[in-house]
Structures are given as C-alpha cells and as structure tokens.
Design a protein around this motif. Structure first.
Motif, PDB file in Angstrom:
ATOM      1  N   ARG A   1       1.127   6.652  -6.771  1.00  0.00           N
ATOM      2  CA  ARG A   1      -0.097   7.243  -7.291  1.00  0.00           C
ATOM      3  C   ARG A   1      -0.752   8.271  -6.370  1.00  0.00           C
ATOM      4  O   ARG A   1      -1.656   8.978  -6.787  1.00  0.00           O
ATOM      5  N   GLY A   2      -0.334   8.304  -5.118  1.00  0.00           N
ATOM      6  CA  GLY A   2      -1.024   9.138  -4.140  1.00  0.00           C
ATOM      7  C   GLY A   2      -2.160   8.342  -3.519  1.00  0.00           C
ATOM      8  O   GLY A   2      -2.661   7.384  -4.119  1.00  0.00           O
ATOM      9  N   VAL A   3      -2.569   8.737  -2.340  1.00  0.00           N
ATOM     10  CA  VAL A   3      -3.631   8.013  -1.645  1.00  0.00           C
ATOM     11  C   VAL A   3      -4.954   8.134  -2.395  1.00  0.00           C
ATOM     12  O   VAL A   3      -5.656   7.138  -2.613  1.00  0.00           O
ATOM     13  N   ALA A   4      -5.294   9.337  -2.815  1.00  0.00           N
ATOM     14  CA  ALA A   4      -6.587   9.562  -3.456  1.00  0.00           C
ATOM     15  C   ALA A   4      -6.754   8.736  -4.733  1.00  0.00           C
ATOM     16  O   ALA A   4      -7.845   8.249  -5.026  1.00  0.00           O
ATOM     17  N   LYS A   5      -5.684   8.544  -5.477  1.00  0.00           N
ATOM     18  CA  LYS A   5      -5.765   7.830  -6.753  1.00  0.00           C
ATOM     19  C   LYS A   5      -5.503   6.336  -6.624  1.00  0.00           C
ATOM     20  O   LYS A   5      -5.553   5.611  -7.615  1.00  0.00           O
ATOM     21  N   THR A   6      -5.197   5.855  -5.432  1.00  0.00           N
ATOM     22  CA  THR A   6      -4.974   4.428  -5.221  1.00  0.00           C
ATOM     23  C   THR A   6      -6.255   3.791  -4.713  1.00  0.00           C
ATOM     24  O   THR A   6      -6.794   4.206  -3.690  1.00  0.00           O
ATOM     25  N   SER A   7      -6.728   2.790  -5.423  1.00  0.00           N
ATOM     26  CA  SER A   7      -7.963   2.112  -5.007  1.00  0.00           C
ATOM     27  C   SER A   7      -7.632   0.914  -4.126  1.00  0.00           C
ATOM     28  O   SER A   7      -6.526   0.365  -4.182  1.00  0.00           O
ATOM     29  N   LEU A   8      -8.595   0.509  -3.346  1.00  0.00           N
ATOM     30  CA  LEU A   8      -8.432  -0.701  -2.543  1.00  0.00           C
ATOM     31  C   LEU A   8      -8.227  -1.915  -3.444  1.00  0.00           C
ATOM     32  O   LEU A   8      -7.483  -2.832  -3.099  1.00  0.00           O
ATOM     33  N   GLN A   9      -8.862  -1.919  -4.608  1.00  0.00           N
ATOM     34  CA  GLN A   9      -8.697  -3.034  -5.543  1.00  0.00           C
ATOM     35  C   GLN A   9      -7.246  -3.124  -6.011  1.00  0.00           C
ATOM     36  O   GLN A   9      -6.697  -4.219  -6.139  1.00  0.00           O
ATOM     37  N   GLU A  10      -6.611  -1.978  -6.264  1.00  0.00           N
ATOM     38  CA  GLU A  10      -5.199  -1.985  -6.678  1.00  0.00           C
ATOM     39  C   GLU A  10      -4.307  -2.560  -5.585  1.00  0.00           C
ATOM     40  O   GLU A  10      -3.383  -3.332  -5.870  1.00  0.00           O
ATOM     41  N   VAL A  11      -4.576  -2.199  -4.345  1.00  0.00           N
ATOM     42  CA  VAL A  11      -3.800  -2.752  -3.230  1.00  0.00           C
ATOM     43  C   VAL A  11      -4.051  -4.244  -3.128  1.00  0.00           C
ATOM     44  O   VAL A  11      -3.103  -5.034  -2.987  1.00  0.00           O
ATOM     45  N   ALA A  12      -5.308  -4.653  -3.218  1.00  0.00           N
ATOM     46  CA  ALA A  12      -5.650  -6.082  -3.149  1.00  0.00           C
ATOM     47  C   ALA A  12      -4.937  -6.854  -4.258  1.00  0.00           C
ATOM     48  O   ALA A  12      -4.358  -7.924  -4.016  1.00  0.00           O
ATOM     49  N   ASP A  13      -4.953  -6.318  -5.477  1.00  0.00           N
ATOM     50  CA  ASP A  13      -4.283  -6.981  -6.605  1.00  0.00           C
ATOM     51  C   ASP A  13      -2.779  -7.106  -6.352  1.00  0.00           C
ATOM     52  O   ASP A  13      -2.176  -8.137  -6.658  1.00  0.00           O
ATOM     53  N   ALA A  14      -2.179  -6.065  -5.780  1.00  0.00           N
ATOM     54  CA  ALA A  14      -0.734  -6.066  -5.541  1.00  0.00           C
ATOM     55  C   ALA A  14      -0.312  -7.135  -4.543  1.00  0.00           C
ATOM     56  O   ALA A  14       0.807  -7.652  -4.618  1.00  0.00           O
TER      57      ALA A  14
ATOM     58  N   ALA B   1       0.842  -1.202   0.000  1.00  0.00           N
ATOM     59  CA  ALA B   1       0.000   0.000   0.000  1.00  0.00           C
ATOM     60  C   ALA B   1       0.875   1.250   0.000  1.00  0.00           C
ATOM     61  O   ALA B   1       0.613   2.201  -0.740  1.00  0.00           O
ATOM     62  N   ALA B   2       1.927   1.245   0.820  1.00  0.00           N
ATOM     63  CA  ALA B   2       2.836   2.393   0.871  1.00  0.00           C
ATOM     64  C   ALA B   2       3.473   2.636  -0.491  1.00  0.00           C
ATOM     65  O   ALA B   2       3.577   3.785  -0.939  1.00  0.00           O
ATOM     66  N   ALA B   3       3.881   1.568  -1.167  1.00  0.00           N
ATOM     67  CA  ALA B   3       4.495   1.712  -2.494  1.00  0.00           C
ATOM     68  C   ALA B   3       3.500   2.304  -3.491  1.00  0.00           C
ATOM     69  O   ALA B   3       3.851   3.188  -4.289  1.00  0.00           O
ATOM     70  N   LEU B   4       2.260   1.828  -3.440  1.00  0.00           N
ATOM     71  CA  LEU B   4       1.238   2.376  -4.336  1.00  0.00           C
ATOM     72  C   LEU B   4       0.907   3.822  -3.988  1.00  0.00           C
ATOM     73  O   LEU B   4       0.729   4.664  -4.876  1.00  0.00           O
TER      74      LEU B   4
ATOM     75  N   GLY C   1       6.600  16.440  -3.185  1.00  0.00           N
ATOM     76  CA  GLY C   1       5.784  17.203  -2.243  1.00  0.00           C
ATOM     77  C   GLY C   1       4.307  16.984  -2.499  1.00  0.00           C
ATOM     78  O   GLY C   1       3.903  15.964  -3.035  1.00  0.00           O
ATOM     79  N   GLY C   2       3.509  17.930  -2.121  1.00  0.00           N
ATOM     80  CA  GLY C   2       2.069  17.835  -2.376  1.00  0.00           C
ATOM     81  C   GLY C   2       1.295  17.529  -1.121  1.00  0.00           C
ATOM     82  O   GLY C   2       1.846  17.266  -0.060  1.00  0.00           O
ATOM     83  N   ASP C   3      -0.022  17.570  -1.267  1.00  0.00           N
ATOM     84  CA  ASP C   3      -0.917  17.381  -0.130  1.00  0.00           C
ATOM     85  C   ASP C   3      -1.255  15.917   0.121  1.00  0.00           C
ATOM     86  O   ASP C   3      -1.874  15.600   1.127  1.00  0.00           O
ATOM     87  N   ASP C   4      -0.871  15.033  -0.787  1.00  0.00           N
ATOM     88  CA  ASP C   4      -1.277  13.635  -0.697  1.00  0.00           C
ATOM     89  C   ASP C   4      -0.168  12.765  -0.098  1.00  0.00           C
ATOM     90  O   ASP C   4       0.015  11.629  -0.473  1.00  0.00           O
ATOM     91  N   VAL C   5       0.582  13.329   0.847  1.00  0.00           N
ATOM     92  CA  VAL C   5       1.679  12.618   1.486  1.00  0.00           C
ATOM     93  C   VAL C   5       1.139  11.853   2.688  1.00  0.00           C
ATOM     94  O   VAL C   5       0.346  12.374   3.456  1.00  0.00           O
ATOM     95  N   VAL C   6       1.579  10.613   2.852  1.00  0.00           N
ATOM     96  CA  VAL C   6       1.009   9.743   3.868  1.00  0.00           C
ATOM     97  C   VAL C   6       1.745   9.813   5.190  1.00  0.00           C
ATOM     98  O   VAL C   6       1.152   9.963   6.239  1.00  0.00           O
ATOM     99  N   VAL C   7       3.057   9.672   5.157  1.00  0.00           N
ATOM    100  CA  VAL C   7       3.833   9.536   6.384  1.00  0.00           C
ATOM    101  C   VAL C   7       4.090  10.893   7.001  1.00  0.00           C
ATOM    102  O   VAL C   7       4.357  11.853   6.293  1.00  0.00           O
ATOM    103  N   PRO C   8       4.015  10.984   8.329  1.00  0.00           N
ATOM    104  CA  PRO C   8       4.316  12.247   8.985  1.00  0.00           C
ATOM    105  C   PRO C   8       5.706  12.740   8.623  1.00  0.00           C
ATOM    106  O   PRO C   8       6.590  11.944   8.327  1.00  0.00           O
ATOM    107  N   GLY C   9       5.871  14.033   8.645  1.00  0.00           N
ATOM    108  CA  GLY C   9       7.180  14.617   8.354  1.00  0.00           C
ATOM    109  C   GLY C   9       8.147  14.387   9.497  1.00  0.00           C
ATOM    110  O   GLY C   9       7.796  13.822  10.533  1.00  0.00           O
TER     111      GLY C   9
END
Length: 199
Positions: free
Chosen positions: A24-37, A17-20, A112-120
């Motif tokens: 792609r960013g969190v918003a553009k990553t679907s649960l199906q993509e994670v499941a497939d991976a 999930a972290a790699a995806l 950068g950007g607003d779609d960063v997952v891990v805390p700084g």
C-alpha cells in the motif's frame, strides 16, 4: 516480556509492516492496519513503536541488520563460485524468514515511486548487501556480472515469496538456489536424481 520473545515479536511486526508498506505504500498504511496484521491493538503496537515514523525507521534498520548478517557470512570468501553459492544459500534463508522485507525490496523494481521504504543498493540494506555479497558494485556501469546478479536476486525474491505463499519452502529451496546459481552463469548437472550445481 523476555528479551528474546520481545525481539521475535518486534521482528514479526517489522516484517508485517514491510509487507503492508510494499502493498500500500507507507503513506496509505495505517498503524491500525499493521496492528490488525500482527494481532495487536493499536495501543499494543504503539507500545512497541510509538509512531508510524518510528515503525518506518525500525523497518529500515531491520533491513540494514539483515543485510549485515548476509555480508558477515560471506565477507571472508573470495569472489567466485563458492562465495556465490554461499551468498545464495544465506539470502534464500533470509528471504524465507522475512517475506515482508523481500516484498518491500521488490517495490523499487516493480513500481518505483517516492513511497519506497528501504534504502537503495547504494545506501545499504538487504538490497545493497545482496550486491556486495556477490562482489558487485551497483553504482558502476552495468556489466554482464551486474545484470546476472540483478536477475538472480529478482528470481530469488519472486520465487521465495511464491514458495512462502504456497507453504513450499523446504520443497522449493534447492530449486530456487539452483535457478539463481544458473542465472549467475554457473552450470548445473543432475546427479543421483537430484539437482546439484557444478563449478
């Protein structure tokens, strides 16, 4: 499913999930993509993590846990050459075991950007713990030491991902440690045909 196996599966899901999320960013990553991976059905993935928000929160929690593991191994060492060497060894092992997390940690640096997952670095996670492992406070104005640590961490991340991608983990490991040790300002000398660090 036994607990150790379940934990291993969960860690694999979180790293994929972290790699995806990194790609792609969190918003553009679907649960199906994670499941497939990870080779699960979407229903199977939802058995582990009931929503994308739960998955995202688990990724952040995993990053914090990995950061704590790094700090636990260097906390009692005084800041200096020995702590730097130990921190690099531990961080390289964490990077090899969790390439998705490493890729995700590079996102704030790379785009950068607003779609960063891990805390700084100021909020925790592996990034913040990595600076702490070297005795550097990332909040204070940049010093030569802070810049060297940032350079060593960036090199570690990029090189560990490349080694993982090329299936060269054991071959590259000593060279990655030596390169990062050099970036920290410590010298290297070749002895008996192998690169070893000198203080």
């Amino acid at each position: 499913m036994t607990r150790p196996f379940r934990q291993q599966v969960d860690e694999s899901i979180l790293d994929q999930a972290a790699a995806l999320f990194a790609r792609r960013g969190v918003a553009k990553t679907s649960l199906q993509e994670v499941a497939d991976a990870v080779g699960l059905s979407k229903t199977g993935l939802l058995h582990h993590f009931p929503s994308k928000d739960a998955l995202r929160e688990a990724v952040v929690a995993q990053a914090n846990s990995l950061g704590q593991r790094v700090l636990d191994q260097v906390r009692d060492l005084p800041v200096g050459v020995d702590r730097d060497r130990t921190a690099l060894e531990v961080l390289v092992d964490v990077a090899f075991a969790h390439p998705g997390m490493v890729a995700m940690l590079l996102i704030p640096v790379a785009r950068g950007g607003d779609d960063v997952v891990v805390p700084g670095p100021t909020d925790g996670g592996v990034g913040g713990a990595a600076f702490d492992a070297f005795g550097v406070d990332p909040v204070i104005p940049a010093s030569e030491r802070a810049v060297r640590v940032a350079g060593a961490l960036a090199a570690l991340a990029v090189l560990s991902l490349a080694a993982h991608h090329d299936d060269q983990i054991s071959t590259w490991r000593p060279h990655i440690v030596a390169t990062c040790f050099d970036a920290l300002g410590h010298g290297r000398v070749a002895r008996s045909g192998s690169d070893q660090v000198e203080d």
